[in-house]
Scaffold this active site. Structure first.
Site, PDB file in Angstrom:
ATOM      1  N   HIS B   7       5.530  -6.540  -7.278  1.00 49.05           N
ATOM      2  CA  HIS B   7       4.462  -6.353  -7.718  1.00 49.05           C
ATOM      3  C   HIS B   7       4.090  -5.226  -9.085  1.00 49.05           C
ATOM      4  O   HIS B   7       4.911  -4.108  -8.656  1.00 49.05           O
ATOM      5  CB  HIS B   7       3.272  -5.520  -6.945  1.00 49.05           C
ATOM      6  CG  HIS B   7       3.222  -3.931  -6.345  1.00 49.05           C
ATOM      7  ND1 HIS B   7       4.367  -4.363  -4.765  1.00 49.05           N
ATOM      8  CD2 HIS B   7       3.094  -3.235  -6.339  1.00 49.05           C
ATOM      9  CE1 HIS B   7       4.294  -3.001  -4.592  1.00 49.05           C
ATOM     10  NE2 HIS B   7       2.666  -2.750  -5.503  1.00 49.05           N
ATOM     11  N   HIS B  79       1.746   1.638 -11.572  1.00 50.56           N
ATOM     12  CA  HIS B  79       2.892   1.903 -11.248  1.00 50.56           C
ATOM     13  C   HIS B  79       3.541   0.305 -10.797  1.00 50.56           C
ATOM     14  O   HIS B  79       3.109  -0.838 -10.938  1.00 50.56           O
ATOM     15  CB  HIS B  79       3.519   2.114  -9.605  1.00 50.56           C
ATOM     16  CG  HIS B  79       2.546   1.763  -8.275  1.00 50.56           C
ATOM     17  ND1 HIS B  79       1.524   2.306  -7.499  1.00 50.56           N
ATOM     18  CD2 HIS B  79       3.710   1.146  -7.586  1.00 50.56           C
ATOM     19  CE1 HIS B  79       1.407   1.225  -6.622  1.00 50.56           C
ATOM     20  NE2 HIS B  79       2.263   0.904  -6.437  1.00 50.56           N
ATOM     21  N   GLU B 130       8.412   2.372  -8.197  1.00 56.99           N
ATOM     22  CA  GLU B 130       8.408   1.963  -6.056  1.00 56.99           C
ATOM     23  C   GLU B 130       9.340   1.931  -5.680  1.00 56.99           C
ATOM     24  O   GLU B 130       9.004   0.917  -6.735  1.00 56.99           O
ATOM     25  CB  GLU B 130       7.062   1.427  -5.558  1.00 56.99           C
ATOM     26  CG  GLU B 130       7.227   1.949  -4.182  1.00 56.99           C
ATOM     27  CD  GLU B 130       5.416   0.457  -3.321  1.00 56.99           C
ATOM     28  OE1 GLU B 130       4.616   0.571  -4.496  1.00 56.99           O
ATOM     29  OE2 GLU B 130       5.578   0.605  -3.174  1.00 56.99           O
TER      30      GLU B 130
END
Lengths: 134, 134
Positions: B7, B79, B130
């Site tokens: 994502h 992010h 991430e």
């Protein structure tokens, strides 16, 4: 209206260093650098399984990412590009909803040779949105 | 090492307004909002053909995105999350290369119930990265 995420663009101050980071540190497949003087950037593609990350380094004096890098000297996430089937239809729908299309509102030929438009980040939660017709 | 882009996260000051923008203006499929008090965010997923955008609104007093929104009141790209097969192997390889893992270096359970780690944006061209084990 939105199709796939075509790419996520990250502006970087040093493409050689960024390429090393993505290829060697993160273990991703990274393309050769391409100079795109008509777009004011040199670009490298990080090729992931479902989409790609574009690393952009300024090229020339009027680079469209120069101001962003002046504010963010280490680099940062610059824009997200979504694919659309009909860029003129998308533009007209967006304008009717009050969203601002950057420039003169006419699609330009983007870095992939396809028609693109950019939408004003203030209308999209601080995110610069590119639409690319595929 | 890097797999799919799981994502792209966008921090927003007002999730109701952002949901309207993505659903009605951009014509994307948007999930119901989920409150994740243990992560300090309320999240909505914009479900695209090949990945998703997560819209994050702060929840509670110690939200991890509060400082970002204080600096970027309209919101912004926060992010990017990449999938990895082996998060401990990835962490060890990254640490050996000199990259900084945030927190105590142990994976936490992320918003999707899977182990995640965050990497220091200064080591990745100003981009918070991430990693999520899938």
């Amino acid at each position: 209206m939105l199709g796939r995420v075509n790419h996520i663009a990250i502006a970087v101050p040093d493409l050689v260093s960024a390429t090393t980071t993505y290829r060697d540190t993160l273990g991703a497949r990274v393309s050769q650098a391409q100079r795109l003087p008509e777009h004011g950037v040199t670009v490298v593609f990080v090729e992931l399984a479902n989409t790609k990350v574009e690393l952009l380094e300024p090229l020339g004096e009027d680079s469209p990412i120069a101001a962003f890098l002046a504010k963010n000297p280490s680099g940062g996430m610059h824009h997200i590009c979504y694919e659309v089937d009909d860029i003129l239809g998308a533009r007209d729908r967006l304008k009717a909803s009050g969203a601002r299309v950057l420039g003169d509102g006419e699609p330009k030929t983007g870095a992939h040779g396809k028609p693109v438009l950019f939408l004003h980040p203030k209308d999209f939660n601080g995110t610069l949105v590119e639409l690319e017709q595929v």
